[in-house]
Design an enzyme around this catalytic site. Structure first.
Site, PDB file in Angstrom:
ATOM      1  N   HIS A   1       0.860  -1.189   0.000  1.00  0.00           N
ATOM      2  CA  HIS A   1       0.000   0.000   0.000  1.00  0.00           C
ATOM      3  C   HIS A   1       0.889   1.229   0.000  1.00  0.00           C
ATOM      4  O   HIS A   1       1.945   1.231   0.627  1.00  0.00           O
ATOM      5  CB  HIS A   1      -0.891  -0.007   1.254  1.00  0.00           C
ATOM      6  CG  HIS A   1      -2.043   0.922   1.145  1.00  0.00           C
ATOM      7  ND1 HIS A   1      -1.947   2.258   1.461  1.00  0.00           N
ATOM      8  CD2 HIS A   1      -3.315   0.715   0.733  1.00  0.00           C
ATOM      9  CE1 HIS A   1      -3.114   2.824   1.251  1.00  0.00           C
ATOM     10  NE2 HIS A   1      -3.968   1.928   0.808  1.00  0.00           N
TER      11      HIS A   1
ATOM     12  N   ASP B   1      -7.920  -5.261   0.085  1.00  0.00           N
ATOM     13  CA  ASP B   1      -8.448  -6.130  -0.957  1.00  0.00           C
ATOM     14  C   ASP B   1      -8.119  -7.602  -0.762  1.00  0.00           C
ATOM     15  O   ASP B   1      -8.639  -8.452  -1.482  1.00  0.00           O
ATOM     16  CB  ASP B   1      -7.903  -5.681  -2.327  1.00  0.00           C
ATOM     17  CG  ASP B   1      -8.406  -4.298  -2.670  1.00  0.00           C
ATOM     18  OD1 ASP B   1      -9.621  -4.090  -2.550  1.00  0.00           O
ATOM     19  OD2 ASP B   1      -7.598  -3.436  -3.040  1.00  0.00           O
TER      20      ASP B   1
HETATM   21  N1  ACO Z   1       3.888  -7.463  -4.898  1.00  0.00           N
HETATM   22  C1  ACO Z   1       5.224  -7.484  -5.071  1.00  0.00           C
HETATM   23  N2  ACO Z   1       6.036  -6.435  -4.885  1.00  0.00           N
HETATM   24  C2  ACO Z   1       5.458  -5.303  -4.503  1.00  0.00           C
HETATM   25  C3  ACO Z   1       4.070  -5.201  -4.292  1.00  0.00           C
HETATM   26  C4  ACO Z   1       3.277  -6.338  -4.510  1.00  0.00           C
HETATM   27  N3  ACO Z   1       1.972  -6.303  -4.331  1.00  0.00           N
HETATM   28  N4  ACO Z   1       3.768  -3.942  -3.921  1.00  0.00           N
HETATM   29  C5  ACO Z   1       4.923  -3.269  -3.899  1.00  0.00           C
HETATM   30  N5  ACO Z   1       5.940  -4.102  -4.236  1.00  0.00           N
HETATM   31  C6  ACO Z   1       7.376  -3.769  -4.268  1.00  0.00           C
HETATM   32  C7  ACO Z   1       7.730  -3.023  -5.532  1.00  0.00           C
HETATM   33  O1  ACO Z   1       8.173  -3.900  -6.538  1.00  0.00           O
HETATM   34  C8  ACO Z   1       8.837  -2.104  -5.041  1.00  0.00           C
HETATM   35  O2  ACO Z   1       9.997  -2.870  -4.932  1.00  0.00           O
HETATM   36  P1  ACO Z   1      11.428  -2.176  -5.320  1.00  0.00           P
HETATM   37  O3  ACO Z   1      11.581  -1.017  -4.385  1.00  0.00           O
HETATM   38  O4  ACO Z   1      12.427  -3.249  -5.120  1.00  0.00           O
HETATM   39  O5  ACO Z   1      11.294  -1.748  -6.757  1.00  0.00           O
HETATM   40  C9  ACO Z   1       8.417  -1.758  -3.618  1.00  0.00           C
HETATM   41  O6  ACO Z   1       7.596  -2.864  -3.188  1.00  0.00           O
HETATM   42  C10 ACO Z   1       7.603  -0.481  -3.531  1.00  0.00           C
HETATM   43  O7  ACO Z   1       6.521  -0.613  -4.427  1.00  0.00           O
HETATM   44  P2  ACO Z   1       5.818   0.586  -5.195  1.00  0.00           P
HETATM   45  O8  ACO Z   1       5.090   0.062  -6.392  1.00  0.00           O
HETATM   46  O9  ACO Z   1       6.810   1.688  -5.415  1.00  0.00           O
HETATM   47  O10 ACO Z   1       4.787   1.054  -4.099  1.00  0.00           O
HETATM   48  P3  ACO Z   1       3.608   2.032  -4.349  1.00  0.00           P
HETATM   49  O11 ACO Z   1       3.365   2.712  -3.061  1.00  0.00           O
HETATM   50  O12 ACO Z   1       3.829   2.884  -5.536  1.00  0.00           O
HETATM   51  O13 ACO Z   1       2.405   1.069  -4.738  1.00  0.00           O
HETATM   52  C11 ACO Z   1       0.558  -0.345  -4.652  1.00  0.00           C
HETATM   53  C12 ACO Z   1       1.394   0.703  -3.899  1.00  0.00           C
HETATM   54  C13 ACO Z   1       0.143   0.168  -6.038  1.00  0.00           C
HETATM   55  C14 ACO Z   1      -0.721  -0.602  -3.865  1.00  0.00           C
HETATM   56  C15 ACO Z   1       1.404  -1.624  -4.784  1.00  0.00           C
HETATM   57  O14 ACO Z   1       1.771  -2.096  -3.511  1.00  0.00           O
HETATM   58  C16 ACO Z   1       0.690  -2.704  -5.570  1.00  0.00           C
HETATM   59  O15 ACO Z   1       0.764  -2.722  -6.806  1.00  0.00           O
HETATM   60  N6  ACO Z   1      -0.028  -3.658  -4.868  1.00  0.00           N
HETATM   61  C17 ACO Z   1      -0.768  -4.662  -5.544  1.00  0.00           C
HETATM   62  C18 ACO Z   1      -2.086  -4.109  -6.044  1.00  0.00           C
HETATM   63  C19 ACO Z   1      -3.069  -3.874  -4.902  1.00  0.00           C
HETATM   64  O16 ACO Z   1      -3.250  -4.708  -4.038  1.00  0.00           O
HETATM   65  N7  ACO Z   1      -3.716  -2.701  -4.951  1.00  0.00           N
HETATM   66  C20 ACO Z   1      -4.707  -2.308  -3.957  1.00  0.00           C
HETATM   67  C21 ACO Z   1      -4.174  -1.211  -3.087  1.00  0.00           C
HETATM   68  S1  ACO Z   1      -5.333  -0.764  -1.861  1.00  0.00           S
HETATM   69  C22 ACO Z   1      -6.442   0.168  -2.681  1.00  0.00           C
HETATM   70  O17 ACO Z   1      -6.196   0.812  -3.644  1.00  0.00           O
HETATM   71  C23 ACO Z   1      -7.796   0.123  -2.231  1.00  0.00           C
END
Ligand code: ACO
Length: 436
Positions: free
Chosen positions: A312, A369
């Site tokens: 998140h 979720d």
């Molecule tokens: N699975 C694997 N790796 C992940 C995940 C994940 N779900 N989420 C983040 N990471 C990793 C990224 O690869 C990144 O790694 P790095 O630093 O080595 O490159 C690090 O964690 C940071 O991730 P970001 O994408 O920069 O985090 P951001 O805050 O931009 O994204 C998000 C948050 C979009 C929710 C992300 O965690 C994600 O895609 N999760 C899966 C989708 C999801 O569940 N969305 C619902 C969110 S809740 C809502 O909207 C109601």
């Protein structure tokens, strides 16, 4: 930028740029969040800030909901989400968010009556559903029909007083549920089931979803409560993608119907409200193919996949909504005397991920979720309706933010950019463009 820690009453931050110092006020929110007010940055320095994805940018001051991502806290107007889930109903919580305080019994009754009066759709509006193919995405239908709804109430395009606002709110909150249920019925080729004013908000929605003309749907034990809980935990979450969209659209003085319809579109994406469906699809894939969890996580770590329902932007701890929903999913299954292989694989995935360095280092925990889809499928709601359910729940939050924007210091949202395209160049005639 260095912060001047000596000024306590009105602290400032000092920016030293090209040898010159600039002072900016430091604001503090009621829960201690600190912000450097850079409203005058460009006029003073000629510079703007650059913040991809706005992770460090406060777009407004708001008193609606509070999230502490480090400590895993979510509060609506000061009330913990865990307490609201236990003691409140979705409609009461909606009133809290929209009108700013818990209603009295009379106010709650009055608002419920307004919702009852608003639950039908204008018969002409029903023709809009005919324009969609039966395979039409319910989110597309929801967004389009909410926007069209506005044209049936042009008197509410320009809100001028509290009474008009309350009437617009009642229309949106009540009718979104009817539109959502009708979008589902359309996708199934089933007749629309009109709302029943004797049922409460959640029971009425389930009735419109699942009754048929010759058999009224009787919700199983715990179903109405589980739906209410699902909607409460989704009701607001401060300045997320869809909320910010609603505020941005509203900042141009677009009407409430158009603004929340834009919120539905923003919510649709897989990284936001579309994640609940993606989680269930992911869990189903693991179950159907008997995938080894450790192997699967290796693929996630190699960036071949994202673990949906994990991570998140704000929570760097367990999302409190995930905790509530996990327990509710177990309770609902138990009440209904059912088991679901998806909940077992979800638990396995959660345990494995939380014990893995990759997820620990990045502070990736289950989000809202991860378990919500299990509740929805236990209620019989199909996957393509999952983001629609999220939208029904989020509607009070969107409305509250739209109104806060509407009342606040009127300023159209208009971020700037750092331009990286070509500098000025002469136009090239079409016959001279080969090889460019
Ligand atoms: N699975 C694997 N790796 C992940 C995940 C994940 N779900 N989420 C983040 N990471 C990793 C990224 O690869 C990144 O790694 P790095 O630093 O080595 O490159 C690090 O964690 C940071 O991730 P970001 O994408 O920069 O985090 P951001 O805050 O931009 O994204 C998000 C948050 C979009 C929710 C992300 O965690 C994600 O895609 N999760 C899966 C989708 C999801 O569940 N969305 C619902 C969110 S809740 C809502 O909207 C109601």
């Amino acid at each position: 930028m260095s912060e001047d820690k000596h000024t306590t009453a009105a602290r400032t931050a000092t920016l030293i740029l090209d040898g010159q110092s600039y002072e900016f006020p430091v604001l503090e929110g009621s829960e201690g969040e600190k912000a450097i007010d850079i409203s005058a940055l460009r006029s003073k320095t000629g510079h703007i800030t650059l913040d991809h994805g706005y992770g460090n940018t406060g777009s407004c001051q708001s008193n609606i909901s509070f999230v502490d991502g480090e400590r895993g806290i979510l509060r609506y107007r000061g009330y913990d989400i865990e307490e609201l889930v236990e003691k409140s109903s979705f409609i009461e919580t909606a009133m809290l968010l929209i009108f700013g305080r818990l209603p009295t019994a009379t106010e709650l009754d009055g608002f419920r009556n307004m919702l009852r009066e608003q639950e039908l759709l204008h018969e002409d509006l029903l023709h809009h559903f005919d324009g969609f193919p039966s395979s039409g995405e319910p989110m597309a239908i929801l967004s389009a029909v909410i926007n069209s709804l506005g044209s049936y109430h042009p008197d509410l395009y320009n809100i001028t007083n509290q009474d008009e606002f309350t009437r617009a709110v009642a229309k949106v909150i009540s009718k979104v549920r009817t539109i959502a249920a009708f979008a589902y019925r359309k996708s199934q080729g089933l007749p629309f089931i009109y709302p029943n004013p004797n049922k409460n908000y959640c029971a009425n929605f389930l009735h419109m979803m699942f009754s048929v003309p010759y058999r009224l749907y009787e919700p199983p034990l715990g179903a109405v409560r589980a739906l209410s809980l699902f909607l409460i935990v989704h009701a607001d979450h401060e300045q997320n993608c869809s909320c910010s969209t609603v505020r941005m659209v509203g900042s141009s003085e677009a009407n409430l119907f158009a603004s929340v319809s834009a919120g539905v579109c923003a919510l649709w994406g897989r990284l936001h409200g579309g994640a609940n469906a993606a989680v269930v699809q992911q869990l189903q894939h693991l179950v159907d193919n008997k995938v080894n969890i450790k192997d699967y996580l290796e693929k996630v770590k190699k960036r071949e996949l994202r673990l949906m329902g994990f991570g998140h932007r704000v929570y760097k701890n367990f999302d409190p909504r995930a905790r509530v929903l996990k327990e509710a999913a177990h309770n609902l299954l138990q009440n209904m005397g059912q088991d679901d292989p998806l909940i077992h694989v979800a638990q396995e995935l959660e345990d494995a991920a939380l014990n893995d360095d990759f997820f620990q280092e990045r502070k990736l925990y289950p989000n809202v979720d991860f378990y919500s889809g299990i509740i929805l499928r236990t209620l019989g709601i199909p996957v393509q309706m999952f983001p629609v359910m999220f939208a029904i729940g989020r509607m009070p939050g969107w409305i509250a933010h739209w109104y806060e924007e509407f009342q606040g210091p009127a300023k159209i949202h208009r971020p700037r950019q750092v331009y990286t395209g070509p500098t000025r160049r002469p136009y090239v005639h079409i016959e001279d463009r080969a090889g460019q």
